[in-house]
Design a protein around this motif. Sequence first.
Motif, PDB file in Angstrom:
ATOM      1  N   GLY A 107       0.848  -1.202   0.000  1.00 16.43           N
ATOM      2  CA  GLY A 107       0.000   0.000   0.000  1.00 16.43           C
ATOM      3  C   GLY A 107       0.875   1.239   0.000  1.00 16.43           C
ATOM      4  O   GLY A 107       2.103   1.150  -0.084  1.00 16.43           O
ATOM      5  N   ILE A 108       0.226   2.375   0.090  1.00 16.55           N
ATOM      6  CA  ILE A 108       0.958   3.645   0.112  1.00 16.55           C
ATOM      7  C   ILE A 108       1.478   3.862   1.534  1.00 16.55           C
ATOM      8  O   ILE A 108       0.690   4.002   2.477  1.00 16.55           O
ATOM      9  N   VAL A 109       2.806   3.862   1.683  1.00 12.32           N
ATOM     10  CA  VAL A 109       3.390   3.941   3.026  1.00 12.32           C
ATOM     11  C   VAL A 109       3.213   5.345   3.615  1.00 12.32           C
ATOM     12  O   VAL A 109       3.590   6.347   3.011  1.00 12.32           O
ATOM     13  N   ILE A 110       2.591   5.382   4.794  1.00 14.51           N
ATOM     14  CA  ILE A 110       2.373   6.639   5.518  1.00 14.51           C
ATOM     15  C   ILE A 110       3.556   6.917   6.441  1.00 14.51           C
ATOM     16  O   ILE A 110       3.948   8.057   6.656  1.00 14.51           O
ATOM     17  N   TRP A 111       4.088   5.835   6.998  1.00 10.90           N
ATOM     18  CA  TRP A 111       5.154   5.958   8.007  1.00 10.90           C
ATOM     19  C   TRP A 111       5.817   4.598   8.137  1.00 10.90           C
ATOM     20  O   TRP A 111       5.167   3.574   7.942  1.00 10.90           O
ATOM     21  N   ARG A 112       7.080   4.571   8.474  1.00  8.75           N
ATOM     22  CA  ARG A 112       7.717   3.287   8.751  1.00  8.75           C
ATOM     23  C   ARG A 112       8.826   3.465   9.769  1.00  8.75           C
ATOM     24  O   ARG A 112       9.389   4.553   9.921  1.00  8.75           O
ATOM     25  N   ASN A 113       9.147   2.384  10.473  1.00  9.97           N
ATOM     26  CA  ASN A 113      10.354   2.354  11.293  1.00  9.97           C
ATOM     27  C   ASN A 113      11.029   0.997  11.083  1.00  9.97           C
ATOM     28  O   ASN A 113      10.699   0.288  10.122  1.00  9.97           O
ATOM     29  N   ASP A 114      11.965   0.640  11.939  1.00 12.50           N
ATOM     30  CA  ASP A 114      12.710  -0.607  11.728  1.00 12.50           C
ATOM     31  C   ASP A 114      11.825  -1.842  11.910  1.00 12.50           C
ATOM     32  O   ASP A 114      12.113  -2.911  11.373  1.00 12.50           O
ATOM     33  N   ASP A 115      10.756  -1.719  12.715  1.00  9.41           N
ATOM     34  CA  ASP A 115       9.872  -2.854  12.993  1.00  9.41           C
ATOM     35  C   ASP A 115       8.824  -3.079  11.915  1.00  9.41           C
ATOM     36  O   ASP A 115       8.546  -4.209  11.532  1.00  9.41           O
ATOM     37  N   CYS A 116       8.202  -1.971  11.524  1.00  9.17           N
ATOM     38  CA  CYS A 116       6.950  -2.102  10.766  1.00  9.17           C
ATOM     39  C   CYS A 116       6.676  -0.865   9.940  1.00  9.17           C
ATOM     40  O   CYS A 116       7.413   0.118  10.002  1.00  9.17           O
ATOM     41  N   ARG A 117       5.627  -0.940   9.159  1.00  2.00           N
ATOM     42  CA  ARG A 117       5.192   0.211   8.367  1.00  2.00           C
ATOM     43  C   ARG A 117       3.673   0.318   8.473  1.00  2.00           C
ATOM     44  O   ARG A 117       2.992  -0.672   8.747  1.00  2.00           O
ATOM     45  N   VAL A 118       3.181   1.543   8.265  1.00  2.00           N
ATOM     46  CA  VAL A 118       1.737   1.780   8.227  1.00  2.00           C
ATOM     47  C   VAL A 118       1.395   2.228   6.820  1.00  2.00           C
ATOM     48  O   VAL A 118       2.020   3.159   6.293  1.00  2.00           O
ATOM     49  N   VAL A 119       0.447   1.530   6.211  1.00  2.00           N
ATOM     50  CA  VAL A 119       0.057   1.884   4.841  1.00  2.00           C
ATOM     51  C   VAL A 119      -1.415   2.272   4.803  1.00  2.00           C
ATOM     52  O   VAL A 119      -2.216   1.834   5.636  1.00  2.00           O
ATOM     53  N   HIS A 120      -1.730   3.125   3.850  1.00  2.00           N
ATOM     54  CA  HIS A 120      -3.115   3.503   3.625  1.00  2.00           C
ATOM     55  C   HIS A 120      -3.730   2.501   2.652  1.00  2.00           C
ATOM     56  O   HIS A 120      -3.119   2.141   1.655  1.00  2.00           O
ATOM     57  N   VAL A 121      -4.927   2.010   2.984  1.00  2.00           N
ATOM     58  CA  VAL A 121      -5.614   1.034   2.146  1.00  2.00           C
ATOM     59  C   VAL A 121      -6.662   1.761   1.313  1.00  2.00           C
ATOM     60  O   VAL A 121      -7.549   2.415   1.852  1.00  2.00           O
ATOM     61  N   ASP A 122      -6.526   1.664   0.018  1.00  2.00           N
ATOM     62  CA  ASP A 122      -7.436   2.380  -0.877  1.00  2.00           C
ATOM     63  C   ASP A 122      -8.657   1.511  -1.160  1.00  2.00           C
ATOM     64  O   ASP A 122      -8.731   0.837  -2.182  1.00  2.00           O
TER      65      ASP A 122
END
Lengths: 135, 135
Positions: free
Chosen positions: A11-26
């Motif tokens: 998905g479109i990555v909103i934020w990430r760090n070494d553990d994980c990422r947050v993506v927006h689901v369209d």
Amino acid sequence: MACELCEDDGGIVIWRNDDCRVVHVDKPGYPGFCRAIWNKHVREMTDLTMDERARFMRVVFTVEAALRELLHPDKVNLASLGNATPHLHWHVIPRFVDDLHFPNPIWGARTRQSAPATHAGADIAAALATRLSRL
Amino acid sequence: MACELCEDDGGIVIWRNDDCRVVHVDKPGYPGFCRAIWNKHVREMTDLTMDERARFMRVVFTVEAALRELLHPDKVNLASLGNATPHLHWHVIPRFVDDLHFPNPIWGARTRQSAPATHAGADIAAALATRLSRL
């Protein structure tokens, strides 16, 4: 077997760090629907260490809190399923009483043909990224 | 409005403490299906304090770990939905590739008419209670 969440951001990555990422689901009708995806290929929450679980849930709950503040949903749905894609990820779904499936889960039967567009925040992704960057 | 999880345990109680209870869900085809239910009437995880969230997730993950050890599911599904019953609770659902809905969520379309009975543990509730009592 190839894993789509190993090969791709999902998905479109909103934020990430070494553990994980947050993506927006369209997904039409579901403004603010996000996924938090663990970076490494892990199947279950209990495959993580206690510290990793806590860090991952902190991200999930930060997304929930931000979406509540931004969109004022009637309910938030959280789910880690992964039957089709067994790479650990959380769905964070703002729900509204007049959305396409309410009160059913979004994987259940539709309860209406169209959802109002009025819940869409102007720039949810930017606002979420700001909140996540404070973690 | 009356809340069924305030008025009732919501299932056969396997274990409880001051925060929450774990109940066995009697859903045919889904052995080991449990719910962890917060005792107080709260809507969302982010309505809890950080400490409360951590304690509740520890219970959820203990149930997940116990079910994996007892039943060896192909996947575990975790979900906090509560659209119909907005009293904070987690579904903890052992999933098998030959269960009634796999790979769909249990709220989605059925993929087969019957599920094998071979996954049912002899006394899942007792084994879960033992593990939870060590928390």
